[in-house]
Design an enzyme around this catalytic site. Sequence first.
Site, PDB file in Angstrom:
ATOM      1  N   TRP A 187       0.105   7.756   6.951  1.00  0.00           N
ATOM      2  CA  TRP A 187      -0.641   7.904   8.203  1.00  0.00           C
ATOM      3  C   TRP A 187      -0.424   6.738   9.156  1.00  0.00           C
ATOM      4  O   TRP A 187      -0.803   6.826  10.316  1.00  0.00           O
ATOM      5  CB  TRP A 187      -2.143   8.049   7.906  1.00  0.00           C
ATOM      6  CG  TRP A 187      -2.657   6.979   6.983  1.00  0.00           C
ATOM      7  CD1 TRP A 187      -2.834   7.089   5.633  1.00  0.00           C
ATOM      8  CD2 TRP A 187      -3.008   5.626   7.323  1.00  0.00           C
ATOM      9  NE1 TRP A 187      -3.266   5.888   5.107  1.00  0.00           N
ATOM     10  CE2 TRP A 187      -3.393   4.969   6.133  1.00  0.00           C
ATOM     11  CE3 TRP A 187      -3.043   4.904   8.515  1.00  0.00           C
ATOM     12  CZ2 TRP A 187      -3.792   3.641   6.100  1.00  0.00           C
ATOM     13  CZ3 TRP A 187      -3.447   3.567   8.477  1.00  0.00           C
ATOM     14  CH2 TRP A 187      -3.816   2.960   7.281  1.00  0.00           C
ATOM     15  N   ASN A 188       0.139   5.616   8.682  1.00  0.00           N
ATOM     16  CA  ASN A 188       0.171   4.446   9.580  1.00  0.00           C
ATOM     17  C   ASN A 188       1.238   4.550  10.673  1.00  0.00           C
ATOM     18  O   ASN A 188       1.058   4.060  11.774  1.00  0.00           O
ATOM     19  CB  ASN A 188       0.278   3.129   8.801  1.00  0.00           C
ATOM     20  CG  ASN A 188       1.501   3.045   7.941  1.00  0.00           C
ATOM     21  OD1 ASN A 188       2.186   4.047   7.715  1.00  0.00           O
ATOM     22  ND2 ASN A 188       1.797   1.865   7.440  1.00  0.00           N
ATOM     23  N   LYS A 218       5.980  16.774   4.296  1.00  0.00           N
ATOM     24  CA  LYS A 218       4.553  16.778   3.944  1.00  0.00           C
ATOM     25  C   LYS A 218       3.942  15.537   4.584  1.00  0.00           C
ATOM     26  O   LYS A 218       4.061  14.435   4.079  1.00  0.00           O
ATOM     27  CB  LYS A 218       4.427  16.732   2.423  1.00  0.00           C
ATOM     28  CG  LYS A 218       3.117  17.035   1.753  1.00  0.00           C
ATOM     29  CD  LYS A 218       1.845  16.689   2.427  1.00  0.00           C
ATOM     30  CE  LYS A 218       1.099  15.641   1.634  1.00  0.00           C
ATOM     31  NZ  LYS A 218       0.144  14.894   2.460  1.00  0.00           N
ATOM     32  N   PRO A 219       3.289  15.723   5.749  1.00  0.00           N
ATOM     33  CA  PRO A 219       2.683  14.561   6.401  1.00  0.00           C
ATOM     34  C   PRO A 219       1.368  14.158   5.733  1.00  0.00           C
ATOM     35  O   PRO A 219       0.791  14.953   4.990  1.00  0.00           O
ATOM     36  CB  PRO A 219       2.428  15.054   7.828  1.00  0.00           C
ATOM     37  CG  PRO A 219       2.433  16.539   7.771  1.00  0.00           C
ATOM     38  CD  PRO A 219       3.068  16.983   6.482  1.00  0.00           C
ATOM     39  N   ALA A 220       0.906  12.963   6.023  1.00  0.00           N
ATOM     40  CA  ALA A 220      -0.375  12.504   5.471  1.00  0.00           C
ATOM     41  C   ALA A 220      -1.508  13.360   6.036  1.00  0.00           C
ATOM     42  O   ALA A 220      -1.460  13.793   7.190  1.00  0.00           O
ATOM     43  CB  ALA A 220      -0.600  11.047   5.840  1.00  0.00           C
ATOM     44  N   SER A 221      -2.522  13.571   5.219  1.00  0.00           N
ATOM     45  CA  SER A 221      -3.626  14.456   5.637  1.00  0.00           C
ATOM     46  C   SER A 221      -4.454  13.868   6.774  1.00  0.00           C
ATOM     47  O   SER A 221      -5.095  14.603   7.521  1.00  0.00           O
ATOM     48  CB  SER A 221      -4.529  14.757   4.444  1.00  0.00           C
ATOM     49  OG  SER A 221      -3.774  15.441   3.479  1.00  0.00           O
ATOM     50  N   GLY A 267       4.944   5.147   1.426  1.00  0.00           N
ATOM     51  CA  GLY A 267       3.516   5.094   1.108  1.00  0.00           C
ATOM     52  C   GLY A 267       3.250   3.984   0.113  1.00  0.00           C
ATOM     53  O   GLY A 267       4.010   3.004   0.032  1.00  0.00           O
ATOM     54  N   SER A 268       2.194   4.154  -0.655  1.00  0.00           N
ATOM     55  CA  SER A 268       1.792   3.092  -1.569  1.00  0.00           C
ATOM     56  C   SER A 268       2.705   3.037  -2.800  1.00  0.00           C
ATOM     57  O   SER A 268       3.295   4.043  -3.199  1.00  0.00           O
ATOM     58  CB  SER A 268       0.354   3.330  -2.023  1.00  0.00           C
ATOM     59  OG  SER A 268       0.281   4.556  -2.723  1.00  0.00           O
ATOM     60  N   LEU A 328       7.830   1.403  -0.218  1.00  0.00           N
ATOM     61  CA  LEU A 328       6.481   1.244  -0.790  1.00  0.00           C
ATOM     62  C   LEU A 328       5.761   0.023  -0.209  1.00  0.00           C
ATOM     63  O   LEU A 328       6.081  -0.426   0.872  1.00  0.00           O
ATOM     64  CB  LEU A 328       6.604   1.189  -2.312  1.00  0.00           C
ATOM     65  CG  LEU A 328       7.425   2.358  -2.908  1.00  0.00           C
ATOM     66  CD1 LEU A 328       7.598   2.211  -4.408  1.00  0.00           C
ATOM     67  CD2 LEU A 328       6.787   3.700  -2.574  1.00  0.00           C
ATOM     68  N   CYS A 364       3.241  -1.758   6.385  1.00  0.00           N
ATOM     69  CA  CYS A 364       3.727  -2.306   5.114  1.00  0.00           C
ATOM     70  C   CYS A 364       4.496  -3.603   5.326  1.00  0.00           C
ATOM     71  O   CYS A 364       4.739  -4.338   4.382  1.00  0.00           O
ATOM     72  CB  CYS A 364       4.560  -1.272   4.372  1.00  0.00           C
ATOM     73  SG  CYS A 364       5.801  -0.547   5.421  1.00  0.00           S
ATOM     74  N   GLU A 386      -2.476  -5.840  -1.115  1.00  0.00           N
ATOM     75  CA  GLU A 386      -2.078  -5.538   0.253  1.00  0.00           C
ATOM     76  C   GLU A 386      -3.372  -5.313   1.061  1.00  0.00           C
ATOM     77  O   GLU A 386      -4.160  -4.429   0.736  1.00  0.00           O
ATOM     78  CB  GLU A 386      -1.221  -4.278   0.237  1.00  0.00           C
ATOM     79  CG  GLU A 386      -0.408  -4.096   1.474  1.00  0.00           C
ATOM     80  CD  GLU A 386       0.594  -2.939   1.378  1.00  0.00           C
ATOM     81  OE1 GLU A 386       0.400  -2.034   0.535  1.00  0.00           O
ATOM     82  OE2 GLU A 386       1.558  -2.943   2.142  1.00  0.00           O
TER      83      GLU A 386
HETATM   84  P1  ADP Z   1      -1.466   5.217   2.110  1.00  0.00           P
HETATM   85  O1  ADP Z   1      -2.104   4.034   1.474  1.00  0.00           O
HETATM   86  O2  ADP Z   1      -0.508   4.908   3.219  1.00  0.00           O
HETATM   87  O3  ADP Z   1      -2.416   6.345   2.415  1.00  0.00           O
HETATM   88  P2  ADP Z   1      -0.488   6.881   0.005  1.00  0.00           P
HETATM   89  O4  ADP Z   1       0.603   6.533  -0.934  1.00  0.00           O
HETATM   90  O5  ADP Z   1      -1.843   7.141  -0.547  1.00  0.00           O
HETATM   91  O6  ADP Z   1      -0.458   5.703   1.042  1.00  0.00           O
HETATM   92  O7  ADP Z   1      -0.086   8.132   0.878  1.00  0.00           O
HETATM   93  C1  ADP Z   1       1.187   8.288   1.453  1.00  0.00           C
HETATM   94  C2  ADP Z   1       1.554   9.755   1.435  1.00  0.00           C
HETATM   95  O8  ADP Z   1       1.619  10.206   0.089  1.00  0.00           O
HETATM   96  C3  ADP Z   1       0.562  10.645   2.127  1.00  0.00           C
HETATM   97  O9  ADP Z   1       1.260  11.710   2.744  1.00  0.00           O
HETATM   98  C4  ADP Z   1      -0.276  11.156   0.977  1.00  0.00           C
HETATM   99  O10 ADP Z   1      -0.885  12.375   1.310  1.00  0.00           O
HETATM  100  C5  ADP Z   1       0.800  11.327  -0.074  1.00  0.00           C
HETATM  101  N1  ADP Z   1       0.312  11.348  -1.465  1.00  0.00           N
HETATM  102  C6  ADP Z   1      -0.781  10.763  -1.987  1.00  0.00           C
HETATM  103  N2  ADP Z   1      -0.910  11.058  -3.300  1.00  0.00           N
HETATM  104  C7  ADP Z   1       0.144  11.858  -3.633  1.00  0.00           C
HETATM  105  C8  ADP Z   1       0.614  12.501  -4.841  1.00  0.00           C
HETATM  106  N3  ADP Z   1      -0.035  12.375  -5.982  1.00  0.00           N
HETATM  107  N4  ADP Z   1       1.735  13.250  -4.760  1.00  0.00           N
HETATM  108  C9  ADP Z   1       2.394  13.374  -3.610  1.00  0.00           C
HETATM  109  N5  ADP Z   1       2.031  12.795  -2.457  1.00  0.00           N
HETATM  110  C10 ADP Z   1       0.925  12.038  -2.455  1.00  0.00           C
END
Ligand code: ADP
Length: 483
Positions: free
Chosen positions: A155-156, A179-182, A232-233, A255, A288, A385
């Site tokens: 989402w950032n 698949k974008p962030a929710s 992402g994370s 990451l 990040c 972080e």
């Molecule tokens: P952030 O800390 O930036 O939210 P996340 O790693 O939690 O980082 O999320 C980054 C992306 O990964 C988002 O699109 C999130 O919806 C997706 N995501 C989170 N959990 C899962 C999972 N178990 N499998 C696939 N995608 C995931």
Amino acid sequence: MTETDLLRRNVNLIGGQWVAADDGATLDVTNPADGAVIGTVPKSGTAETRRAIEAAASAFETFRKTTAAERADMLFALYEAIRTNVDDLAFILTSEQGKPLAEAKGELGLSAAYVRWFAEEARRAYGDLIPSPFKGRKLMVTREPVGVTAAITPWNFPSSMLSRKVGPAIAAGCTVVIKPASQTPFSGLAWGALAELAGFPPGVINVVTGSASVIGAELTANPLVRKITFTGSTEVGKILIRQAADTVKRVSMELGGNAPFIVFDDADIDRAIEGAMIAKYRNAGQTCVCTNRFLVQDGIHDAFVDRLARATGELRVGRGTDEGVQQGPLIDEAAVAKVEELIADAAGKGGRIVEGGARHALGGTYFQPTVIAEATTAMEIAQEEIFGPVSPVFRFNDEAEAIALANDTPFGLACYFYTSDLGRAFRVSDELRYGLVGVNDGFITTEVAPFGGVKESGIGSEGGPYGIDEYLDLKYISLGGLD
Ligand code: ADP
């Protein structure tokens, strides 16, 4: 339909059709500036994801045979579509993400720049002819698209993170399921609308929204997907690497980080402060590559803390759409709670709060830009972080100590240091175990250079002349019987 409506889609794009979830379920999307629900997107699941993958697989059979020039033209059209609609796209981005409109426009500018770069790179995916050790044989190496690519983004930077994945994937001849962030799905769905505007064939770009773990499970398990590209994370990256192992997919992982920002006694303090403000507070510290730890040498320490605190205190916090705002709200309540926890831990272990330190008077998820002096490695902030507008300042004595402190983390994404000693600039660059190094430079991201981390910060590199390699497989062809 206005232009903004055209780009702000509230349904998924699967095989060229805009569709709701099979059961009609939706997810609310909120504006972090005030918590108001700004719309809904489909809560798609396994079945919808599978159809998106199948659509991408079927489109791939035709798309992989397009010429590099045809794909370059499509990407140039996409570049134009982003540029033409930059104001609407930036408004959508700020409404769901919170960052100041100026930063959102900057992000869209970067998205366009990546797409243009990969439009240019599409025509440079050369192969090789290897001098043969055998008579009558030609040894050729070609590069072919890996196939259906799944892109999972955070989402950032809900737009530019897609540009570094979709750009090179299309340039290489791959098809994509996004698949974008929710929290920020509208900016992801906008890529579907932009692809249509740019004339991409149906199924080349598909976008599904919904539960991350359900969609992620199908994207990683389905054998038709040949590549997972994720930002992402580190925690989620590890899950995806494990899940992708069963079907031996290629993975690119951008990451987490724990960026040090080292200021040596011989630094130009004006430049260091200028760089510090960008490297720390961009996107309210939610990147990040944001500085996580300021490491400052004894001789310049007090002056630096004083200047940093003053500049930090002057940042204008507010709604991203208001003129002149430099820091918007944090993404959600969980982000604020984490920042509060880290500050409380630091204060309890001897940290001195010299600026900010608490929620902002605006309420909601606004947080005061904060500086904490006397930070130590015993504090959680040294390892975690932060992902918020907090600057912990650690003190060090000599170069060796700074390098040891900087490298004392499982992460290795970005690092920064300021010095006016040329020898030190090279020495320290050599010793820092990071993928990205800013020397007297606090903003290093550009489409023409590689972006990627080492250690637990990731696998692979995005951007630059190397970014397309992540989406190409080598094929060796031995042509015999020529004598
Ligand atoms: P952030 O800390 O930036 O939210 P996340 O790693 O939690 O980082 O999320 C980054 C992306 O990964 C988002 O699109 C999130 O919806 C997706 N995501 C989170 N959990 C899962 C999972 N178990 N499998 C696939 N995608 C995931």
